[in-house]
Every structure is written in C-alpha cells, then in structure tokens.
Design an enzyme around this catalytic site. Sequence first.
Site, PDB file in Angstrom:
ATOM      1  N   PRO A   1       0.878  -1.250  -0.042  1.00  0.00           N
ATOM      2  CA  PRO A   1      -0.015   0.004  -0.139  1.00  0.00           C
ATOM      3  C   PRO A   1       0.764   1.168  -0.110  1.00  0.00           C
ATOM      4  CG  PRO A   1      -0.574  -1.423   1.870  1.00  0.00           C
ATOM      5  CD  PRO A   1       0.704  -2.155   1.180  1.00  0.00           C
ATOM      6  N   TYR A   2       0.278   2.251  -0.586  1.00  0.00           N
ATOM      7  CA  TYR A   2       1.018   3.751  -0.777  1.00  0.00           C
ATOM      8  C   TYR A   2      -0.141   4.484  -0.356  1.00  0.00           C
ATOM      9  CZ  TYR A   2       2.617   7.994  -2.561  1.00  0.00           C
ATOM     10  OH  TYR A   2       2.832   9.125  -2.831  1.00  0.00           O
TER      11      TYR A   2
END
Length: 78
Positions: free
Chosen positions: A2-3
């Site tokens: 995830p970013y």
Amino acid sequence: MPYVNIKITREGTTKGETSTTVKEKQALIKGVSDLLFEVLGKPHNSTFVVIDEVETDNWGVGGILVTEHRKQAAAKAG
C-alpha cells in the site's frame, strides 16, 4: 504494497508551531499503517505513507483559497 498519500495544509495545530510536528506526523503514519493492517492485513513493513504539507494559499475550498475561507469563517464566528 500500500501507498498512502496524506495531504494537509501547512499550519501549526500545536501552540507555538507553524507546521505539523514530527510527533503528529509519526502518529498519522502509525495510525494509517495500523488501520491498513487491521482492515486488510497489510504488513507495516510494506506500507508506505507520504505526508504532503500544502500552503493554505495553494489549496482551495468553495471556490476560494483556504486562507480566505478561514478568514471569512473567523469573521462570522467572532
């Protein structure tokens, strides 16, 4: 992996500060990372969090700059 990109206005929320403190940023990063782990099982060591601080003259709401919006809100309140 995830970013997460958090965008906030650059101003102090702690008395005497003119921007978000390191402690506040650490809390945001930890909170987002914890949430992704709790909800989606995403491990902390693969979660990337970026905090962008934006000047209030570079952010708009309701067709005006946040700086002006806050001035108008303060005038109505006070």
